[in-house]
Design an enzyme around this catalytic site. Structure first.
Site, PDB file in Angstrom:
ATOM      1  N   GLN A 137       1.917  -6.439  -3.468  1.00  0.00           N
ATOM      2  CA  GLN A 137       2.499  -6.592  -2.128  1.00  0.00           C
ATOM      3  C   GLN A 137       3.831  -5.838  -2.032  1.00  0.00           C
ATOM      4  O   GLN A 137       3.981  -4.833  -2.667  1.00  0.00           O
ATOM      5  CB  GLN A 137       2.629  -8.077  -1.736  1.00  0.00           C
ATOM      6  CG  GLN A 137       1.293  -8.777  -1.553  1.00  0.00           C
ATOM      7  CD  GLN A 137       0.586  -9.062  -2.859  1.00  0.00           C
ATOM      8  OE1 GLN A 137       1.164  -9.648  -3.760  1.00  0.00           O
ATOM      9  NE2 GLN A 137      -0.640  -8.642  -2.994  1.00  0.00           N
ATOM     10  N   GLY A 157      -4.567  -4.362  -3.605  1.00  0.00           N
ATOM     11  CA  GLY A 157      -5.585  -3.323  -3.732  1.00  0.00           C
ATOM     12  C   GLY A 157      -4.884  -2.037  -4.094  1.00  0.00           C
ATOM     13  O   GLY A 157      -4.120  -1.508  -3.304  1.00  0.00           O
ATOM     14  N   HIS A 158      -5.085  -1.594  -5.323  1.00  0.00           N
ATOM     15  CA  HIS A 158      -4.426  -0.370  -5.779  1.00  0.00           C
ATOM     16  C   HIS A 158      -5.487   0.685  -6.062  1.00  0.00           C
ATOM     17  O   HIS A 158      -6.379   0.462  -6.872  1.00  0.00           O
ATOM     18  CB  HIS A 158      -3.642  -0.613  -7.070  1.00  0.00           C
ATOM     19  CG  HIS A 158      -2.696  -1.775  -6.990  1.00  0.00           C
ATOM     20  ND1 HIS A 158      -1.677  -1.843  -6.070  1.00  0.00           N
ATOM     21  CD2 HIS A 158      -2.612  -2.915  -7.715  1.00  0.00           C
ATOM     22  CE1 HIS A 158      -1.007  -2.973  -6.239  1.00  0.00           C
ATOM     23  NE2 HIS A 158      -1.565  -3.643  -7.229  1.00  0.00           N
ATOM     24  N   THR A 191      -9.742  -5.275   1.972  1.00  0.00           N
ATOM     25  CA  THR A 191     -10.574  -5.853   3.027  1.00  0.00           C
ATOM     26  C   THR A 191     -11.214  -4.787   3.916  1.00  0.00           C
ATOM     27  O   THR A 191     -11.995  -5.126   4.807  1.00  0.00           O
ATOM     28  CB  THR A 191      -9.721  -6.786   3.915  1.00  0.00           C
ATOM     29  OG1 THR A 191      -8.607  -6.039   4.411  1.00  0.00           O
ATOM     30  CG2 THR A 191      -9.217  -7.981   3.139  1.00  0.00           C
ATOM     31  N   LYS A 203       1.920   1.869  -5.208  1.00  0.00           N
ATOM     32  CA  LYS A 203       2.486   1.274  -6.429  1.00  0.00           C
ATOM     33  C   LYS A 203       1.578   1.533  -7.628  1.00  0.00           C
ATOM     34  O   LYS A 203       2.046   1.781  -8.732  1.00  0.00           O
ATOM     35  CB  LYS A 203       2.686  -0.236  -6.240  1.00  0.00           C
ATOM     36  CG  LYS A 203       3.651  -0.577  -5.104  1.00  0.00           C
ATOM     37  CD  LYS A 203       3.753  -2.069  -4.875  1.00  0.00           C
ATOM     38  CE  LYS A 203       2.493  -2.666  -4.290  1.00  0.00           C
ATOM     39  NZ  LYS A 203       2.200  -2.267  -2.902  1.00  0.00           N
ATOM     40  N   ASP A 257       0.810  -1.223   0.000  1.00  0.00           N
ATOM     41  CA  ASP A 257       0.000   0.000   0.000  1.00  0.00           C
ATOM     42  C   ASP A 257       0.839   1.268   0.000  1.00  0.00           C
ATOM     43  O   ASP A 257       0.437   2.297   0.542  1.00  0.00           O
ATOM     44  CB  ASP A 257      -0.969   0.002   1.202  1.00  0.00           C
ATOM     45  CG  ASP A 257      -1.833  -1.242   1.221  1.00  0.00           C
ATOM     46  OD1 ASP A 257      -2.204  -1.705   0.130  1.00  0.00           O
ATOM     47  OD2 ASP A 257      -2.114  -1.763   2.319  1.00  0.00           O
TER      48      ASP A 257
HETATM   49  P1  GDP Z   1      -0.663   0.160  -3.614  1.00  0.00           P
HETATM   50  O1  GDP Z   1      -1.306  -1.076  -3.124  1.00  0.00           O
HETATM   51  O2  GDP Z   1       0.808   0.198  -3.371  1.00  0.00           O
HETATM   52  O3  GDP Z   1      -0.994   0.477  -5.050  1.00  0.00           O
HETATM   53  O4  GDP Z   1      -1.252   1.363  -2.745  1.00  0.00           O
HETATM   54  P2  GDP Z   1      -2.788   1.596  -2.296  1.00  0.00           P
HETATM   55  O5  GDP Z   1      -3.549   2.079  -3.475  1.00  0.00           O
HETATM   56  O6  GDP Z   1      -3.307   0.418  -1.557  1.00  0.00           O
HETATM   57  O7  GDP Z   1      -2.611   2.734  -1.203  1.00  0.00           O
HETATM   58  C1  GDP Z   1      -2.020   3.961  -1.507  1.00  0.00           C
HETATM   59  C2  GDP Z   1      -3.045   5.092  -1.285  1.00  0.00           C
HETATM   60  O8  GDP Z   1      -2.379   6.314  -1.211  1.00  0.00           O
HETATM   61  C3  GDP Z   1      -4.058   5.245  -2.402  1.00  0.00           C
HETATM   62  O9  GDP Z   1      -5.302   5.591  -1.845  1.00  0.00           O
HETATM   63  C4  GDP Z   1      -3.507   6.394  -3.249  1.00  0.00           C
HETATM   64  O10 GDP Z   1      -4.516   7.127  -3.915  1.00  0.00           O
HETATM   65  C5  GDP Z   1      -2.861   7.228  -2.187  1.00  0.00           C
HETATM   66  N1  GDP Z   1      -1.671   7.980  -2.612  1.00  0.00           N
HETATM   67  C6  GDP Z   1      -0.674   7.586  -3.459  1.00  0.00           C
HETATM   68  N2  GDP Z   1       0.292   8.533  -3.501  1.00  0.00           N
HETATM   69  C7  GDP Z   1      -0.089   9.520  -2.661  1.00  0.00           C
HETATM   70  C8  GDP Z   1       0.516  10.753  -2.246  1.00  0.00           C
HETATM   71  O11 GDP Z   1       1.608  11.119  -2.642  1.00  0.00           O
HETATM   72  N3  GDP Z   1      -0.188  11.499  -1.333  1.00  0.00           N
HETATM   73  C9  GDP Z   1      -1.404  11.125  -0.844  1.00  0.00           C
HETATM   74  N4  GDP Z   1      -2.014  11.910   0.052  1.00  0.00           N
HETATM   75  N5  GDP Z   1      -1.987   9.962  -1.214  1.00  0.00           N
HETATM   76  C10 GDP Z   1      -1.340   9.176  -2.095  1.00  0.00           C
HETATM   77  P1  IMO Z   2      -0.868  -4.318  -2.211  1.00  0.00           P
HETATM   78  O1  IMO Z   2      -0.467  -4.829  -3.565  1.00  0.00           O
HETATM   79  C1  IMO Z   2      -0.925  -4.864   2.101  1.00  0.00           C
HETATM   80  C2  IMO Z   2      -0.990  -8.996   3.564  1.00  0.00           C
HETATM   81  C3  IMO Z   2      -2.238  -9.467   4.277  1.00  0.00           C
HETATM   82  C4  IMO Z   2      -1.627 -10.473   5.244  1.00  0.00           C
HETATM   83  C5  IMO Z   2      -0.511 -11.110   4.401  1.00  0.00           C
HETATM   84  C6  IMO Z   2      -0.900 -12.431   3.751  1.00  0.00           C
HETATM   85  O2  IMO Z   2      -2.154  -3.555  -2.206  1.00  0.00           O
HETATM   86  O3  IMO Z   2       0.254  -3.575  -1.567  1.00  0.00           O
HETATM   87  P2  IMO Z   2      -2.460 -13.081   1.706  1.00  0.00           P
HETATM   88  O4  IMO Z   2      -3.944 -12.884   1.499  1.00  0.00           O
HETATM   89  O5  IMO Z   2      -1.622 -12.438   0.658  1.00  0.00           O
HETATM   90  O6  IMO Z   2      -2.084 -14.514   1.939  1.00  0.00           O
HETATM   91  O7  IMO Z   2      -2.148 -12.313   3.100  1.00  0.00           O
HETATM   92  O8  IMO Z   2      -0.193 -10.159   3.405  1.00  0.00           O
HETATM   93  N1  IMO Z   2      -1.225  -8.437   2.212  1.00  0.00           N
HETATM   94  C7  IMO Z   2      -1.152  -7.136   1.923  1.00  0.00           C
HETATM   95  N2  IMO Z   2      -0.974  -6.060   2.726  1.00  0.00           N
HETATM   96  N3  IMO Z   2      -1.037  -4.696   0.760  1.00  0.00           N
HETATM   97  C8  IMO Z   2      -1.198  -5.763  -0.049  1.00  0.00           C
HETATM   98  O9  IMO Z   2      -1.193  -5.654  -1.390  1.00  0.00           O
HETATM   99  C9  IMO Z   2      -1.309  -7.051   0.524  1.00  0.00           C
HETATM  100  N4  IMO Z   2      -1.483  -8.299   0.024  1.00  0.00           N
HETATM  101  C10 IMO Z   2      -1.407  -9.139   1.061  1.00  0.00           C
HETATM  102  O10 IMO Z   2      -2.875  -8.409   4.954  1.00  0.00           O
HETATM  103  O11 IMO Z   2      -1.018  -9.809   6.312  1.00  0.00           O
HETATM  104 MG    MG Z   3      -2.779  -1.679  -1.751  1.00  0.00          MG
END
Ligand code: GDP
Ligand code: IMO
Ligand code: MG
Length: 428
Positions: free
Chosen positions: A223, A40-41, A300, A16, A13
């Site tokens: 991840q 989850g992106h 989740t 990416k 998170d």
């Molecule tokens: P990923 O799983 O690595 O793709 O990241 P997620 O989407 O799960 O979580 C990143 C969150 O941060 C998302 O809601 C993005 O919209 C937000 N985000 C990404 N870059 C920035 C930033 O520079 N500033 C802020 N405030 N939010 C950001």
């Molecule tokens: P993104 O791509 C954050 C965590 C789960 C759990 C562990 C194992 O959005 O960064 P799994 O269902 O993969 O067997 O769970 O990994 N986990 C993540 N945490 N971001 C993710 O993906 C994750 N994918 C799995 O919460 O601790």
């Molecule tokens: Mg994510």
């Protein structure tokens, strides 16, 4: 300079999805190489929010060819739900290609994920419950079902029966659940065969040809380093190779084709699920980070655990992945703090560790040793040049750069696609 890998530095998170999206205009191909719909992106484009789980974020850019590589585990129901949802919002997904060698997640994988977690009780991993671990376990155990198996009903039936043979004993005798019938699984998988067939090909060949032509291929990791099955905080990890090496094995290109390794790192730290997290905050500062950074899981909906930036982890990720550039996201979230602590080393039962301890027990006992930096109060979300940041924000970034052994090339100052400060171009 065509092969660019995007990997998470911390526990996921980091943003990416946004980083891949940022490269969208200059990308010809985007490849998901590991994981499944545990990811989850969230990507924000022109005020519109998109949440992707199984599909690579690059699919949102017009003209980009999207690939789901052999290293991914695919829940076919989720695949088509996501494709339909994007289609309904006018996104063209017709260029998606799926590896014939990718494994599929079935009903029994999801069931096993949930019952195993329940069985672990206090020792549970806190998985996403999507069947990821059991599907990879079957792959390694050589009883997995691959996408190509959907096109030969008799082979598919044999494989499903073989896989269920032991599992049904386990489900009924150990977990007290009902047995799952092979017919039910085969019927379900076959119901997707016609729709997925036109997408399926030798994606490794496709990508190697694209690289030969000099096209830009972005390998989008799910991840992150600390969740990698080899290099993460095992057993509190996911079951795939989320580090840069996984981009080669999970897509069928040689490691020498990966020219640039871009690590995505938050300006602080979060984690979802169980496992060690040295800089975790349990006080109002942690709650403040969660609220200000909207740290609630995309997949989740769980609260993300929050804490300060951990420099040894970034150094570790730089080493393990061979990171050439960092994208530091969410610097804007730290606005308003008087001072910002950064973990520079650990104290493990009285001994100072400069690097992430190799021993699991040591890491569980690691207490952060902080250095504190002055904060800033100015709104930085509109800043687009590094030198226009408040001096203390510049100093914070430069100090973290120094500690990470690699350059911070891009800084995120907001969720929107254009809310970035580019110091060094990621594609040149
Ligand atoms: P990923 O799983 O690595 O793709 O990241 P997620 O989407 O799960 O979580 C990143 C969150 O941060 C998302 O809601 C993005 O919209 C937000 N985000 C990404 N870059 C920035 C930033 O520079 N500033 C802020 N405030 N939010 C950001
Ligand atoms: P993104 O791509 C954050 C965590 C789960 C759990 C562990 C194992 O959005 O960064 P799994 O269902 O993969 O067997 O769970 O990994 N986990 C993540 N945490 N971001 C993710 O993906 C994750 N994918 C799995 O919460 O601790
Ligand atoms: Mg994510």
């Amino acid at each position: 300079m065509p092969g660019i890998v995007i990997v998470g530095v911390q526990w996921g998170d980091e943003g990416k999805g946004k980083a891949t999206d940022l490269l969208g205009e200059r990308t010809d191909w985007v490849v998901k190489f590991n994981g499944g719909n545990n990811a989850g992106h969230t990507v924000v484009i022109g005020g519109e929010k998109y949440a992707l789980h199984l599909l690579p974020s690059g699919i949102l850019s017009p003209g980009v060819n999207a690939v789901i590589g052999n290293g991914v585990v695919i829940d076919l129901e989720v695949l088509f739900q996501e494709l339909d949802a994007l289609g309904a919002r006018g996104i063209d997904t017709s260029k998606l290609r799926v590896s014939a060698n990718a494994h599929v997640i079935t009903h029994y994988h999801r069931t096993l994920d949930k019952v195993t977690e329940r069985f672990l009780g206090k020792r549970q991993i806190g998985t996403t419950g999507r069947g990821i671990g059991p599907a990879y376990a079957d792959k390694i155990n050589r009883v997995g079902i691959r996408v190509q198996d959907l096109f030969d009903e008799s082979i598919l039936r044999q494989k499903v029966e073989a896989a269920l043979d032991q599992k049904n004993h386990l489900l009924v005798k150990i977990f007290n659940r009902r047995a799952i019938s092979a017919d039910e699984i085969v019927e379900d998988l076959l119901s997707y065969a016609d729709r997925v067939r036109p997408m399926v090909c030798d994606t490794g060949l496709l990508l190697n040809d694209a690289l030969d032509r000099g096209e830009v291929v972005v390998f989008e990791g799910g991840q992150a380093t600390m969740l990698d099955v080899d290099h993460g905080t095992y057993p509190f990890v996911t079951s795939s190779s989320a580090t840069a090496g996984g981009a080669a094995t999970g897509s069928g290109v040689g490691p020498n084709r990966l020219d640039r390794i871009v690590g995505i790192v938050k300006a602080y730290t979060t984690r979802v699920g169980a496992g060690p997290f040295p800089t975790e905050l349990f006080d109002e500062k942690g709650e403040w980070l969660r609220k200000t950074g909207f740290e609630y899981g995309t997949t989740t909906g769980r609260l993300r655990r929050t804490g300060w930036y951990d420099a040894p982890i970034t150094r570790y990720a730089t080493r393990v992945n061979g990171i050439t550039d960092l994208v530091m996201t969410k610097l804007d979230v730290l606005t308003g703090l008087d001072e910002i602590p950064v973990c520079v080393a650990y104290d493990v039962d009285g001994t100072r560790f400069e690097e992430v301890p190799v021993n699991q027990t040591d890491f569980h006992h690691a207490k952060p040793i902080y250095e504190t930096f002055p904060g800033w109060s100015e709104d930085i979300t509109g800043v687009r040049r590094f030198e226009d940041l408040p001096q203390t924000a510049q100093d914070y970034v430069l100090a973290l750069e120094e500690m990470s052994n690699t350059r911070i090339s891009v800084i995120g100052v907001g969720p929107a696609r254009d809310a970035v400060i580019v110091r060094h171009d990621l594609v040149d």
